[in-house]
Design a protein around this motif. Structure first.
Motif, PDB file in Angstrom:
ATOM      1  N   UNK A   5      55.070  37.865  49.659  1.00 50.38           N
ATOM      2  CA  UNK A   5      54.426  38.664  48.614  1.00 50.38           C
ATOM      3  C   UNK A   5      54.750  38.119  47.237  1.00 50.38           C
ATOM      4  N   UNK A   8      52.801  35.119  46.666  1.00 50.94           N
ATOM      5  CA  UNK A   8      51.411  35.431  46.323  1.00 50.94           C
ATOM      6  C   UNK A   8      51.324  35.862  44.862  1.00 50.94           C
ATOM      7  N   UNK A   9      52.334  36.644  44.420  1.00 50.54           N
ATOM      8  CA  UNK A   9      52.349  37.063  43.018  1.00 50.54           C
ATOM      9  C   UNK A   9      52.358  35.843  42.104  1.00 50.54           C
ATOM     10  N   UNK A  11      51.315  32.878  42.913  1.00 47.02           N
ATOM     11  CA  UNK A  11      50.019  32.216  43.058  1.00 47.02           C
ATOM     12  C   UNK A  11      48.966  32.874  42.155  1.00 47.02           C
ATOM     13  N   UNK A  12      48.946  34.216  42.163  1.00 46.78           N
ATOM     14  CA  UNK A  12      47.982  34.916  41.304  1.00 46.78           C
ATOM     15  C   UNK A  12      48.270  34.616  39.832  1.00 46.78           C
ATOM     16  N   UNK A  15      46.789  31.371  39.000  1.00 44.19           N
ATOM     17  CA  UNK A  15      45.338  31.449  38.798  1.00 44.19           C
ATOM     18  C   UNK A  15      45.029  31.889  37.367  1.00 44.19           C
ATOM     19  N   UNK A  16      45.733  32.958  36.936  1.00 40.06           N
ATOM     20  CA  UNK A  16      45.503  33.446  35.577  1.00 40.06           C
ATOM     21  C   UNK A  16      45.921  32.382  34.563  1.00 40.06           C
TER      22      UNK A  16
ATOM     23  N   UNK B 379      45.185  39.998  34.512  1.00 44.99           N
ATOM     24  CA  UNK B 379      46.453  39.578  35.093  1.00 44.99           C
ATOM     25  C   UNK B 379      47.359  40.778  35.351  1.00 44.99           C
ATOM     26  N   UNK B 382      46.306  42.707  38.440  1.00 46.43           N
ATOM     27  CA  UNK B 382      46.731  41.994  39.641  1.00 46.43           C
ATOM     28  C   UNK B 382      48.234  42.165  39.837  1.00 46.43           C
ATOM     29  N   UNK B 386      50.142  43.708  43.060  1.00 48.04           N
ATOM     30  CA  UNK B 386      51.125  43.012  43.901  1.00 48.04           C
ATOM     31  C   UNK B 386      52.452  43.771  43.893  1.00 48.04           C
ATOM     32  N   UNK B 405      44.625  43.267  45.763  1.00 45.83           N
ATOM     33  CA  UNK B 405      44.905  42.599  44.477  1.00 45.83           C
ATOM     34  C   UNK B 405      44.628  41.110  44.562  1.00 45.83           C
ATOM     35  N   UNK B 406      44.868  40.526  45.753  1.00 48.30           N
ATOM     36  CA  UNK B 406      44.539  39.102  45.909  1.00 48.30           C
ATOM     37  C   UNK B 406      43.051  38.875  45.761  1.00 48.30           C
ATOM     38  N   UNK B 409      42.184  39.117  42.148  1.00 48.23           N
ATOM     39  CA  UNK B 409      42.601  37.918  41.411  1.00 48.23           C
ATOM     40  C   UNK B 409      41.650  36.769  41.697  1.00 48.23           C
TER      41      UNK B 409
END
Lengths: 491, 478
Positions: A5, A8-9, A11-12, A15-16, B379, B382, B386, B405-406, B409
Motif C-alpha cells: 500500500x 502504491x502511495x 507510485x501515485x 504520477x502526480x 493529489x 488520492x 490511500x 484511489x488508484x 490517480x
C-alpha cells in the motif's frame, strides 16, 4: 498488506509528480516559445486587439485601423491609397499574415517592442489599452505619386533616392495591389489574396526592390566608372574602338543603334551620349572580368544579403555581376549578359555618381516614434562605399549631363536645372523576341548638391519595338519624379 | 492519550478515541464554497465588467450541496476523513465556474450554432448532475452502513461491470470512440461507473484468492512465477482490456481498467512479479493494438508531433485534430501566473473545450500556479484515499480503498497527461472538473464509498479486552 500500500502511495505520488514536472515544463520552460509561436492564434489576436501604429509619409499616415466585430479580432488594418503605397508598406492581413514594413516593425506597430516597455507599463497602470508606435518613412508623397502616375498602365517600377543621404523618396510599382482588399480574416480576404498572388500580372511583386532586370545601356555608367578608375581612359580622350566590334573569341559582330558614325573611336563622353555599344563592350573586355566585377561590387552588386548591408530595411533582391567568360563579360559591359540589377540598384548607381562618388546606404524608415511622440530610433545616413573618386565622379556627371543636354536622354531635360542621365534598352527573351525593357537613370543637381536620383524601368508589352528607347518611355517618368522633389525643395 | 494519536491515522490499528474532525471538515467546506464563488464573481467582472446575475443562486446552490453533504457525513459517517468532502466540493465548484466561463465564450457559441444550429449552455446541466451526484453520495452513506456489505456482491458486480463494459459496442461511436450508451435522451459513459463496480469485484475476488495467488508460485530469477491456472484471471482481464481498446477504441478505459487490476493484485499478493507481468502485458498489448488500429495510431501520432497533426487538420484532412496543439498553446500562453479568469483564449480548442480539455482552460487562465494547485488537490484526494486504505482494518476495505484511489490517480494522470502532451490523448475526463453527467455522478459515488471506508476505519474499535501488557507498554504520559 501495508507495505505494498505504501508503495502504491509512492507510485501515485510519482504520477502526480510527473504531471507537475510536465506542467512546469510547458508553462515555464517552453512558455515563451509556445506563446510567441506565429501559428498560435493568440499572437494574431493580440496583434489586432488594439489599433495598430501607423506608417507615416510627409507627416500624414498612409495607414489606419478600423473596428470590426469579429470573434477574434477587434481591429483591422486599412490603407489610404493602398495601390500607391503597397511597395512601401507591404500588407498586414489577418488572413494571410504580414510582409515588408508591416512585418519587420510588427512588434513596434503593436506596441510589444521592448523599447515601448515604459509606455506599456504606464498604460497598464493607468488602465489604458496598449498603443503601438508610428513609423515615419523617408518617402516623398509627391514624388511617389509622380512615379506611380507616370507609369500609367504600363508595367514597371520606379526607385528614387536622395543621393546625399540614401533616403528613399519614391518606390512605385505597376501593376500594384491594394493591401486593404485582404486585410480581414474572412474567406473573401483569403480568396482575394490567392487571386492576387497567382495573377500572371504579378501585382504582389515589388519590382523596385525585388525584381532584377538586365540593366541594358544604363550599366554603361558602371563600365565608364570602371574605365576612369583604372586610369587607362579619360573622359574626353579618344578610345581605340572599331565599329562594328567583334566580340572576343567569337565571330559575332556588335554594332550600334542606328549605326551611329560617331561611335567609332569615341571618347567616353561621346560614347555615353550616343550609347555606343562598341566602345563599352571593348572597354569591359580590356578591363577584364575581375576588374568589372570589382567595380560593380563597389556600386552594390554581388553583396552578401545576410549581413543586412542592403536592407532598406526591406531586403532587396541581390543585383549580380557574375564571373563569366570573355565574350559574355564584354556584353555585360553594356548590360546585356548575365548581369542583372534591381531598379533600386540602378538608382544607387546614379546616386553615387551624383553624390561625387560616395554611395550612401538606401533606407526608407526615418524614425520610429513612440505613442507619446518620443523618437525611439532615428536612422542616421550611412556611407556604403566610394565606388569612384570624387574627381572621376564629376567627370562622369558632366558626361551624363551631356546625355541629357544633347544625347539620347533629352526627354529628361528640366529647364533651369542640371540633369544627368543615361538611357537603356535591355533586350530579353530567347533571341530577343520579347519586348525590351526601357530604362532611364538620372539625377538632378542644384547649387548645394543633388537632392534626387531616379531609376525607372518600364517592361513594355504593348508598344512597338522601335519605340522603346529608354529615352522615350522611361525618361519622362524620371523627369516628373525629379520635378516633384525639386518643387518641394524650392518651397 | 487522545492528543498523542491525533496524527496517528496512518497506523493500521488505532485503539479508539480519535476525534471526529467534523468541525475541521466544516471549516474546510466554507473555503471550498467561498473560493468558487469568488472565482465566479471574477469571471463575471473580467468578461462583462459586472457581477454575474446568477451569483446568488449559484453560491446558494453550491453551499446547499456542501451543507447537505456535511450534515449527512456528520450524522451517518462521523469519523470519516475530514478532507475528502471539501476537496470534492472545491473541485466540483471550480469545475462549474470553468464550465460557466466557457459557456460565455462567443467562439464556442459560434461553433455550436454552425454545427448544431443553436448553443445550449452546459453549466445549468452540470449543476443538475452535481446535485444528482451528491444525492448518490448521500444515498451511499445512508444505505451502505458498512462497506463490507459490498463484498456480498462480488460476482454480481463482475457481471454488471462486464455488461456495462461491453454495452457501448452496440451503440454508434461518438467522435471515434465507442464509450457511450444512450437510453432515450439520456447518454451515459459507463466507463466512469465501471471503475467503481470493477474495483468492488476485484476487491472481493482477490480477498478470497490472494493466498493462492501469493503463495503457490515458483521462484525464477528472483521473481515469483505464478502457477499456470492462477495466471488465468490476469490473462482474462488483459484480454478484456485489449478488447475494449480494439472494439471501443477507448485507450483511457482500457488503461485504467488494466492498471486498476494490476495495482489491486499487487496489494493483495504483495508480489512484485505481478507488476512486472502487468507492465509487460500492457506494453505488449498496447504495441500490438497500435500496430493495426488506426484510431490509436492517430492518437499516438498527434502526441509525437502535435504540430504536424495541427497543420494537417488545418488543411482539412479528415482524421486529424488540432486540439492537441491548441491545448499546448493554451498552457504555454498561460505562463506562470495565467491570464486571469475569463481572459484567456482556451476556447480556441473548440470541440470538448469544457470536457476532455477543461484543464487547458485552467492552465491558460490560472497559469502554472493554478495548475499546480489543481494537481495538488487531486493529489490530496488520492493521498487521503490511500491513507484510508492503510487505516482500514479489513482486507476488503483496504483493497477497495486502494483500488478506488488508484483508479482515481490513474484517471487524473491519463487525462492531465494526455491534455498536456505527456502521453497520448485518451477519451477520458478530469474528475469533477469536466462537463459530463456520468463523470461527476460516478466520482461523487467514489468519494462516498471512500468516506464510508474511512469512517469504518477511524471509528473507535470496540473497547479492547483489558490487558496488563497494554499498561506496561505505555510511554511516558505528558
Amino acid at each position: 498488506m501495508n507495505k505494498p500500500l505504501r508503495r502504491i502511495a509512492i507510485f501515485c505520488g510519482l504520477l502526480v509528480m510527473a504531471l507537475l514536472v510536465r506542467t512546469n515544463w510547458l508553462q515555464f520552460v517552453q512558455a515563451d516559445e509556445l506563446k510567441t509561436d506565429p501559428k498560435n492564434r493568440r499572437v494574431d489576436i493580440a496583434r489586432y486587439a488594439q489599433p495598430r501604429g501607423n506608417i507615416i509619409v510627409d507627416g500624414k499616415s498612409i495607414t489606419g485601423s478600423t473596428v470590426v466585430n469579429g470573434t477574434d479580432f477587434k481591429y483591422k488594418r486599412t490603407y489610404k491609397n493602398g495601390e500607391l503605397w503597397s511597395p512601401v508598406t507591404g500588407y498586414a492581413s489577418q488572413a494571410v499574415g504580414a510582409n515588408q514594413l508591416e512585418k519587420l516593425y510588427d512588434p513596434f506597430l503593436t506596441g510589444d517592442d521592448d523599447r515601448l516597455f515604459f509606455n506599456r507599463t504606464v498604460d497598464m497602470i493607468t488602465g489604458k489599452p496598449q498603443k503601438g508606435g508610428n513609423i515615419v518613412t523617408t518617402l516623398n508623397a509627391k514624388a511617389q505619386k509622380a512615379a506611380y502616375d507616370g507609369l500609367g498602365d504600363k508595367k514597371g517600377a520606379v526607385a528614387a533616392i536622395n543621393p546625399k543621404t540614401g533616403a528613399i523618396l519614391a518606390l512605385a510599382n505597376k501593376p500594384s495591389y491594394d493591401p486593404s482588399s485582404f486585410a480581414g480574416v474572412n474567406t473573401k480576404d483569403s480568396e482575394t489574396f490567392a487571386k492576387l498572388d497567382k495573377s500572371e500580372e504579378q501585382p504582389m511583386l515589388n519590382r523596385a526592390l525585388r525584381q532584377t532586370y538586365p540593366p541594358g545601356s544604363t550599366f554603361k555608367v558602371v563600365t565608364a566608372a570602371a574605365g576612369l578608375e583604372s586610369g587607362k581612359y579619360d573622359i574626353d580622350s579618344k578610345t581605340d574602338s572599331p565599329d562594328p566590334y567583334r566580340l572576343p573569341l567569337t565571330t559575332r559582330d556588335l554594332g550600334n543603334e542606328g549605326n551611329n558614325p560617331a561611335c567609332k573611336n569615341a571618347s567616353i563622353r561621346v560614347a555615353l551620349q550616343w550609347s555606343c555599344n562598341t566602345v563599352f563592350a571593348k572597354m569591359s573586355d580590356e578591363l577584364g572580368n575581375d576588374e568589372m566585377m570589382k567595380a560593380a561590387e563597389k556600386f552594390g552588386f554581388n553583396r552578401d544579403q545576410e549581413d543586412g548591408s542592403q536592407d532598406t530595411p526591406v531586403r532587396p533582391s541581390p543585383s549580380v555581376y557574375p564571373k563569366d567568360n570573355r565574350p559574355q563579360n564584354a556584353q555585360a559591359g553594356i548590360g546585356q549578359a548575365s548581369n542583372r540589377a534591381t531598379p533600386l540598384q540602378m538608382a544607387m548607381v546614379a546616386a553615387a555618381v551624383a553624390n561625387d562618388g560616395k554611395l550612401m546606404k538606401p533606407y526608407m524608415v526615418d524614425q520610429l516614434v513612440a505613442p507619446n511622440l518620443n523618437v525611439v530610433e532615428q536612422t542616421k545616413p550611412e556611407e556604403l562605399s566610394q565606388p569612384v573618386s570624387s574627381e572621376n565622379a564629376q567627370k562622369l556627371q558632366s558626361a551624363m549631363e551631356t546625355v541629357v543636354e544633347k544625347g539620347t536622354g533629352t526627354a529628361g531635360k528640366i529647364p533651369g536645372v542640371t540633369v544627368g542621365g543615361k538611357t537603356g534598352t535591355a533586350q530579353h527573351g530567347e533571341n530577343n523576341k520579347d519586348n525590351p525593357y526601357a530604362w532611364f537613370i538620372s539625377y538632378a543637381k542644384t547649387s548645394d548638391g543633388s537632392p534626387v536620383a531616379v531609376a525607372v524601368v518600364v517592361e513594355s508589352s504593348d508598344t512597338l519595338r522601335s519605340d522603346i528607347a529608354g529615352g522615350r518611355l522611361a525618361a519622362p517618368i524620371a523627369k516628373s519624379v525629379m520635378e516633384a522633389v525639386l518643387d518641394e525643395q524650392k518651397r | 492519550m487522545s492528543n498523542l494519536t491525533t496524527t496517528g491515522s496512518n497506523t493500521t490499528v488505532s485503539s479508539g478515541g480519535l476525534p471526529s474532525r467534523r468541525n475541521t471538515e466544516l471549516a474546510m467546506l466554507v473555503f471550498a464554497v467561498l473560493i468558487p464563488i469568488f472565482a465566479y464573481a471574477n469571471v463575471g467582472l473580467a468578461m462583462n465588467d459586472r457581477l454575474p446575475s446568477g451569483m446568488l443562486g449559484y453560491g446558494f446552490g453550491l453551499a446547499l450541496l456542501a451543507g447537505v453533504g456535511h450534515l449527512v457525513v456528520r450524522r451517518y459517517a462521523p469519523y470519516a476523513d475530514p478532507l475528502l468532502l471539501p476537496l470534492a466540493t472545491l473541485l466540483n465548484g471550480l469545475g462549474l465556474v470553468l464550465i460557466w466561463r466557457l459557456d460565455q465564450s462567443e467562439r464556442l457559441h459560434q461553433r455550436a450554432e454552425d454545427i448544431f444550429g443553436a448553443f445550449t449552455p452546459d453549466a445549468p446541466k452540470q449543476l443538475l448532475y452535481s446535485s444528482i451526484g451528491l444525492a448518490l453520495f448521500v444515498a451511499i452513506l445512508l444505505l451502505l452502513k458498512d462497506h463490507r456489505v459490498l463484498q456480498r456482491y462480488t460476482y454480481i458486480s463482475m457481471a454488471v461491470g462486464l455488461v456495462l463494459l461491453v454495452l457501448p459496442v452496440f451503440f454508434k461511436p461518438v467522435n471515434g470512440a465507442r464509450i457511450w450508451i444512450s437510453v432515450g435522451s439520456v447518454n451515459l459513459q459507463p466507463g466512469e461507473f465501471v471503475k467503481i463496480i470493477i474495483a468492488v469485484f476485484f476487491a472481493g475476488y482477490l480477498m478470497v484468492k490472494r493466498d493462492a495467488l501469493a503463495l503457490a508460485s515458483r521462484r525464477f530469477m528472483g521473481l515469483y512465477l505464478p502457477r499456470g491456472r492462477d495466471l488465468g484471471p490476469i490473462l482474462v482481464i488483459w484480454g478484456l482490456s485489449l478488447m475494449i481498446l480494439v472494439f471501443e477504441t477507448d485507450l483511457g478505459t482500457s488503461l485504467l481498467f488494466f492498471g486498476l487490476f494490476v495495482i489491486m493484485l499487487y496489494v493483495a499478493t504483495e508480489r512484485t512479479s505481478w507488476i512486472v507481468f502487468g507492465l509487460l502485458l500492457s506494453a505488449g498489448g498496447a504495441t500490438a493494438v497500435a500496430s493495426f488500429e488506426p484510431h490509436v495510431q492517430q492518437r499516438v501520432q498527434a502526441w509525437l508531433d502535435p504540430m504536424a497533426t495541427y497543420l494537417k487538420s488545418k488543411q482539412g484532412i479528415p482524421g486529424y485534430s488540432e486540439q492537441a496543439m491548441q491545448a499546448l498553446w493554451a498552457f504555454g500562453s498561460g505562463g506562470v501566473l495565467g491570464t486571469g479568469w475569463g481572459q484567456g483564449n482556451s476556447d480556441l480548442i473548440g470541440f470538448a473545450a469544457n470536457s476532455d480539455f477543461i484543464l487547458a482552460t485552467v492552465g491558460e487562465e490560472m497559469g502554472l500556479t493554478g495548475m499546480m494547485a489543481f494537481l495538488m488537490l487531486y493529489g490530496l484526494i488520492v493521498e487521503r484515499g490511500v491513507r484510508t486504505a492503510l487505516a482500514a482494518r479489513d482486507p476488503f476495505g483496504k483493497l477497495l480503498a486502494v483500488g478506488l484511489s488508484g483508479a482515481f490517480a490513474l484517471q487524473v494522470f491519463v487525462v492531465a497527461g494526455g491534455v498536456m502532451g505527456l502521453i497520448p490523448l485518451t477519451g477520458m475526463t478530469m474528475p469533477f472538473l469536466a462537463s459530463g453527467g456520468s463523470s461527476v455522478i460516478a466520482n461523487w459515488a467514489l468519494i462516498g464509498i471512500l468516506i464510508r471506508i474511512s469512517d469504518t476505519a477511524r471509528r473507535p474499535a470496540p473497547a479492547p479486552a483489558p490487558s496488563p501488557d497494554a499498561e506496561m507498554t505505555q510511554v511516558v504520559r505528558p
